[in-house]
Design a protein around this motif. Structure first.
Motif, PDB file in Angstrom:
ATOM      1  N   ILE A   1      30.130 -37.095 123.513  1.00  0.00           N
ATOM      2  CA  ILE A   1      30.689 -38.093 122.607  1.00  0.00           C
ATOM      3  C   ILE A   1      32.191 -38.220 122.815  1.00  0.00           C
ATOM      4  O   ILE A   1      32.741 -39.329 122.826  1.00  0.00           O
ATOM      5  CB  ILE A   1      30.359 -37.725 121.146  1.00  0.00           C
ATOM      6  CG1 ILE A   1      28.850 -37.889 120.896  1.00  0.00           C
ATOM      7  CG2 ILE A   1      31.155 -38.580 120.167  1.00  0.00           C
ATOM      8  CD1 ILE A   1      28.375 -37.269 119.599  1.00  0.00           C
ATOM      9  N   ALA A   2      32.865 -37.087 123.000  1.00  0.00           N
ATOM     10  CA  ALA A   2      34.306 -37.118 123.237  1.00  0.00           C
ATOM     11  C   ALA A   2      34.645 -37.880 124.508  1.00  0.00           C
ATOM     12  O   ALA A   2      35.749 -38.440 124.635  1.00  0.00           O
ATOM     13  CB  ALA A   2      34.853 -35.690 123.311  1.00  0.00           C
ATOM     14  N   ALA A   3      33.702 -37.918 125.444  1.00  0.00           N
ATOM     15  CA  ALA A   3      33.908 -38.666 126.693  1.00  0.00           C
ATOM     16  C   ALA A   3      33.448 -40.116 126.568  1.00  0.00           C
ATOM     17  O   ALA A   3      33.438 -40.848 127.572  1.00  0.00           O
ATOM     18  CB  ALA A   3      33.164 -37.983 127.830  1.00  0.00           C
ATOM     19  N   GLY A   4      33.065 -40.523 125.353  1.00  0.00           N
ATOM     20  CA  GLY A   4      32.672 -41.905 125.131  1.00  0.00           C
ATOM     21  C   GLY A   4      31.236 -42.230 125.468  1.00  0.00           C
ATOM     22  O   GLY A   4      30.874 -43.405 125.612  1.00  0.00           O
ATOM     23  N   LYS A   5      30.385 -41.189 125.569  1.00  0.00           N
ATOM     24  CA  LYS A   5      28.989 -41.409 125.929  1.00  0.00           C
ATOM     25  C   LYS A   5      28.107 -41.407 124.685  1.00  0.00           C
ATOM     26  O   LYS A   5      28.328 -40.637 123.751  1.00  0.00           O
ATOM     27  CB  LYS A   5      28.475 -40.311 126.877  1.00  0.00           C
ATOM     28  CG  LYS A   5      29.409 -39.937 128.007  1.00  0.00           C
ATOM     29  CD  LYS A   5      29.666 -41.072 128.969  1.00  0.00           C
ATOM     30  CE  LYS A   5      30.491 -40.590 130.159  1.00  0.00           C
ATOM     31  NZ  LYS A   5      30.893 -41.703 131.053  1.00  0.00           N
ATOM     32  N   SER A   6      27.070 -42.238 124.696  1.00  0.00           N
ATOM     33  CA  SER A   6      26.005 -42.085 123.733  1.00  0.00           C
ATOM     34  C   SER A   6      25.184 -40.859 124.113  1.00  0.00           C
ATOM     35  O   SER A   6      25.216 -40.407 125.264  1.00  0.00           O
ATOM     36  CB  SER A   6      25.115 -43.333 123.708  1.00  0.00           C
ATOM     37  OG  SER A   6      25.823 -44.450 123.196  1.00  0.00           O
ATOM     38  N   VAL A   7      24.446 -40.315 123.145  1.00  0.00           N
ATOM     39  CA  VAL A   7      23.681 -39.103 123.412  1.00  0.00           C
ATOM     40  C   VAL A   7      22.274 -39.227 122.842  1.00  0.00           C
ATOM     41  O   VAL A   7      22.047 -39.885 121.819  1.00  0.00           O
ATOM     42  CB  VAL A   7      24.362 -37.837 122.833  1.00  0.00           C
ATOM     43  CG1 VAL A   7      25.662 -37.546 123.540  1.00  0.00           C
ATOM     44  CG2 VAL A   7      24.601 -37.981 121.344  1.00  0.00           C
ATOM     45  N   TYR A   8      21.339 -38.599 123.536  1.00  0.00           N
ATOM     46  CA  TYR A   8      19.964 -38.467 123.057  1.00  0.00           C
ATOM     47  C   TYR A   8      19.548 -37.048 123.382  1.00  0.00           C
ATOM     48  O   TYR A   8      19.699 -36.594 124.522  1.00  0.00           O
ATOM     49  CB  TYR A   8      19.039 -39.469 123.741  1.00  0.00           C
ATOM     50  CG  TYR A   8      17.621 -39.467 123.208  1.00  0.00           C
ATOM     51  CD1 TYR A   8      17.209 -40.399 122.258  1.00  0.00           C
ATOM     52  CD2 TYR A   8      16.690 -38.530 123.655  1.00  0.00           C
ATOM     53  CE1 TYR A   8      15.911 -40.401 121.769  1.00  0.00           C
ATOM     54  CE2 TYR A   8      15.392 -38.523 123.161  1.00  0.00           C
ATOM     55  CZ  TYR A   8      15.009 -39.465 122.221  1.00  0.00           C
ATOM     56  OH  TYR A   8      13.724 -39.464 121.723  1.00  0.00           O
ATOM     57  N   GLY A   9      19.046 -36.322 122.385  1.00  0.00           N
ATOM     58  CA  GLY A   9      18.745 -34.923 122.602  1.00  0.00           C
ATOM     59  C   GLY A   9      17.304 -34.576 122.323  1.00  0.00           C
ATOM     60  O   GLY A   9      16.612 -35.265 121.570  1.00  0.00           O
ATOM     61  N   GLU A  10      16.845 -33.499 122.933  1.00  0.00           N
ATOM     62  CA  GLU A  10      15.585 -32.922 122.526  1.00  0.00           C
ATOM     63  C   GLU A  10      15.750 -32.378 121.110  1.00  0.00           C
ATOM     64  O   GLU A  10      16.857 -32.128 120.639  1.00  0.00           O
ATOM     65  CB  GLU A  10      15.152 -31.813 123.497  1.00  0.00           C
ATOM     66  CG  GLU A  10      14.035 -32.207 124.436  1.00  0.00           C
ATOM     67  CD  GLU A  10      12.778 -32.664 123.722  1.00  0.00           C
ATOM     68  OE1 GLU A  10      12.401 -32.081 122.682  1.00  0.00           O
ATOM     69  OE2 GLU A  10      12.146 -33.623 124.198  1.00  0.00           O
ATOM     70  N   LYS A  11      14.634 -32.204 120.423  1.00  0.00           N
ATOM     71  CA  LYS A  11      14.690 -31.679 119.066  1.00  0.00           C
ATOM     72  C   LYS A  11      15.032 -30.190 119.101  1.00  0.00           C
ATOM     73  O   LYS A  11      14.712 -29.507 120.082  1.00  0.00           O
ATOM     74  CB  LYS A  11      13.364 -31.938 118.336  1.00  0.00           C
ATOM     75  CG  LYS A  11      12.102 -31.439 119.075  1.00  0.00           C
ATOM     76  CD  LYS A  11      11.833 -29.967 118.886  1.00  0.00           C
ATOM     77  CE  LYS A  11      10.617 -29.475 119.611  1.00  0.00           C
ATOM     78  NZ  LYS A  11      10.452 -28.022 119.554  1.00  0.00           N
ATOM     79  N   PRO A  12      15.721 -29.692 118.043  1.00  0.00           N
ATOM     80  CA  PRO A  12      16.315 -30.430 116.930  1.00  0.00           C
ATOM     81  C   PRO A  12      17.675 -31.010 117.327  1.00  0.00           C
ATOM     82  O   PRO A  12      18.213 -30.695 118.394  1.00  0.00           O
ATOM     83  CB  PRO A  12      16.483 -29.346 115.867  1.00  0.00           C
ATOM     84  CG  PRO A  12      16.756 -28.099 116.654  1.00  0.00           C
ATOM     85  CD  PRO A  12      15.919 -28.228 117.903  1.00  0.00           C
TER      86      PRO A  12
ATOM     87  N   ASN B   1      29.195 -37.419 112.735  1.00  0.00           N
ATOM     88  CA  ASN B   1      30.537 -37.888 112.381  1.00  0.00           C
ATOM     89  C   ASN B   1      31.340 -38.257 113.631  1.00  0.00           C
ATOM     90  O   ASN B   1      32.042 -39.278 113.654  1.00  0.00           O
ATOM     91  CB  ASN B   1      31.277 -36.812 111.590  1.00  0.00           C
ATOM     92  CG  ASN B   1      30.736 -36.646 110.177  1.00  0.00           C
ATOM     93  OD1 ASN B   1      29.992 -37.491 109.686  1.00  0.00           O
ATOM     94  ND2 ASN B   1      31.104 -35.564 109.519  1.00  0.00           N
ATOM     95  N   ALA B   2      31.242 -37.430 114.664  1.00  0.00           N
ATOM     96  CA  ALA B   2      31.975 -37.713 115.896  1.00  0.00           C
ATOM     97  C   ALA B   2      31.471 -38.996 116.547  1.00  0.00           C
ATOM     98  O   ALA B   2      32.259 -39.810 117.048  1.00  0.00           O
ATOM     99  CB  ALA B   2      31.835 -36.540 116.863  1.00  0.00           C
ATOM    100  N   ALA B   3      30.159 -39.205 116.529  1.00  0.00           N
ATOM    101  CA  ALA B   3      29.586 -40.406 117.132  1.00  0.00           C
ATOM    102  C   ALA B   3      30.009 -41.656 116.375  1.00  0.00           C
ATOM    103  O   ALA B   3      30.327 -42.687 116.983  1.00  0.00           O
ATOM    104  CB  ALA B   3      28.066 -40.298 117.162  1.00  0.00           C
ATOM    105  N   GLU B   4      30.041 -41.569 115.053  1.00  0.00           N
ATOM    106  CA  GLU B   4      30.469 -42.718 114.259  1.00  0.00           C
ATOM    107  C   GLU B   4      31.924 -43.064 114.555  1.00  0.00           C
ATOM    108  O   GLU B   4      32.279 -44.242 114.711  1.00  0.00           O
ATOM    109  CB  GLU B   4      30.280 -42.436 112.768  1.00  0.00           C
ATOM    110  CG  GLU B   4      30.629 -43.606 111.875  1.00  0.00           C
ATOM    111  CD  GLU B   4      30.358 -43.327 110.415  1.00  0.00           C
ATOM    112  OE1 GLU B   4      30.555 -44.244 109.590  1.00  0.00           O
ATOM    113  OE2 GLU B   4      29.955 -42.200 110.074  1.00  0.00           O
ATOM    114  N   ALA B   5      32.777 -42.047 114.644  1.00  0.00           N
ATOM    115  CA  ALA B   5      34.187 -42.285 114.935  1.00  0.00           C
ATOM    116  C   ALA B   5      34.388 -42.858 116.325  1.00  0.00           C
ATOM    117  O   ALA B   5      35.284 -43.687 116.549  1.00  0.00           O
ATOM    118  CB  ALA B   5      34.975 -40.975 114.780  1.00  0.00           C
ATOM    119  N   ALA B   6      33.548 -42.454 117.280  1.00  0.00           N
ATOM    120  CA  ALA B   6      33.690 -42.911 118.667  1.00  0.00           C
ATOM    121  C   ALA B   6      32.969 -44.227 118.927  1.00  0.00           C
ATOM    122  O   ALA B   6      33.159 -44.840 119.987  1.00  0.00           O
ATOM    123  CB  ALA B   6      33.155 -41.844 119.619  1.00  0.00           C
ATOM    124  N   GLY B   7      32.122 -44.638 117.992  1.00  0.00           N
ATOM    125  CA  GLY B   7      31.390 -45.890 118.169  1.00  0.00           C
ATOM    126  C   GLY B   7      30.280 -45.809 119.192  1.00  0.00           C
ATOM    127  O   GLY B   7      29.971 -46.794 119.863  1.00  0.00           O
TER     128      GLY B   7
END
Length: 372
Positions: A86-97, A110-116
């Motif tokens: 996220i800090a590098a401006g990437k969207s993320v998708y993770g395995e659970k959880p 929160n970090a993703a919301e701030a980074a858009g």
């Protein structure tokens, strides 16, 4: 918009094979890079897939041509990898959880919301025809207003087949945190968000014996409760009873059943994408198998990423971070209740994801953007 999303995968363990098979079928996804702490494993994946390169973890995260990082690392590393991406401006998708704890998961959101940028998370099994056909049956009123549900997963323990089962019996492991995301995600998809939980837990053995692999016969300690029961109160009033066990042998019951005033549904394994949905209505003589009526047909792990890629900006993906956070809070709270003996309110709310119309792929289910 109008072109595939470029994906880089971090973590080249066993689960990656299922994602790779799915990616070959989805036009919305282009795999460009892989990374692993073991560079040999990453290179093996790259060599087997045309146009895919092996990189270091940091190199993949900062690569200009990676739009989304698929995080297939161990749960303890989920938050750290996601936050770097996220800090590098990437969207993320993770395995659970989504993360090992709700505190870490909140940092990710929160970090993703701030980074858009967007956040998605497995399981995306809820997007398949099994759970979606059951959801449509509920939404169409075939069982009347839902009253209750049961969700059951029992197994005598992963040490019988897994060559390195230690994690399952240490803090952060256990049957609920391991398999619960599939069942709780399905229950929220079917019945809506959870407002409070009550839990109880136990364990039968202080040690387990590994049953396969080079460590066969080795005894490992058990430091978690290996049988967990929870009662979830949904926002709409339905009550779900959850049984997750590494102690019991097998169940003959359906994986999930939902009961209403006018009927009951037997719902297939939420760890799978399809399966028969059966309906027994008030006054009927037998169960009937419902025709497949909703969900992504012949879907597999990774459909949630394609769905995310095609979700309009500002909207929550169906297999989104908010749902994953809510599910994690529910599971944490069941374990908290088991320790304290009190009802635990759930602070987060996650709307039921949009239903999936019966279709072959996410590309067909979303209006296609016009290329400029």
């Amino acid at each position: 918009m109008g072109k595939p999303i470029n994906v880089g995968i971090i973590g080249c363990g066993a689960i990656i094979a299922q994602y790779l098979a799915t990616f070959q079928r989805l036009e919305a996804i282009e795999l460009v890079a892989v990374a692993d702490l073991d560079p040999v494993r990453a290179q093996a994946v790259a060599d087997a897939n045309d146009g895919v390169r092996a990189q270091t973890v940091d190199g993949l995260i900062t690569a200009d041509d990676v739009d989304l990082v698929l995080n297939l690392t161990i749960p303890a590393a989920h938050a750290g990898v996601a936050l770097k991406a996220i800090a590098a401006g990437k969207s993320v998708y993770g395995e659970k959880p989504l993360a090992a704890t709700t505190a870490e998961a909140r940092q990710v959101l929160n970090a993703a919301e701030a980074a858009g940028v967007a956040v998605g998370c497995a399981p995306d099994t809820v997007l398949g025809t099994g759970i979606q056909t059951a959801r449509k049956a509920i939404d169409d009123g075939l069982i009347g207003p839902p009253i209750s549900a049961t969700a059951t997963m029992v197994t005598p323990g992963h040490e019988r087949w897994h060559p390195n089962p230690d994690f399952y019996y240490q803090p952060g492991g256990g049957p609920l945190l391991d398999m619960g995301p599939y069942y709780v995600s399905a229950l929220v998809t079917l019945l809506g968000p959870v407002v409070s939980v009550t839990g109880a837990a136990s364990h039968t053995r202080a040690e387990r014996t590994i049953g396969s692999g080079v460590r066969e016969g080795e005894v490992i300690p058990v430091s978690i409760d290996s049988h967990v029961t929870g009662v979830l109160t949904h926002e709409g009033g339905a009550l779900s009873t959850l049984v997750m066990s590494f102690d019991a042998v097998r169940t003959k019951a359906s994986n999930i059943e939902v009961h209403g005033e006018r009927g009951s549904l037997a719902i297939p394994d939420p760890n799978l994408f399809d399966g028969d949905v059966e309906l027994f209505t008030l006054g009927a003589d037998s169960w009937q198998t419902l025709p497949v009526s909703a969900g992504y047909i012949d879907s597999g792990r990774g459909f949630g990423i394609a769905d995310l890629a095609l979700t309009p900006p500002g909207e929550e993906p169906r297999a989104g971070g908010r749902l994953a956070y809510h599910v994690l809070e529910v599971m944490e709270s069941v374990l908290d209740s088991a320790r304290t003996g009190v009802v635990v309110p759930i602070q987060s709310r996650a709307s039921r994801p949009d239903p999936v119309q019966l279709t072959a792929s996410p590309e067909e289910s979303r209006p296609q953007p016009v290329s400029s």
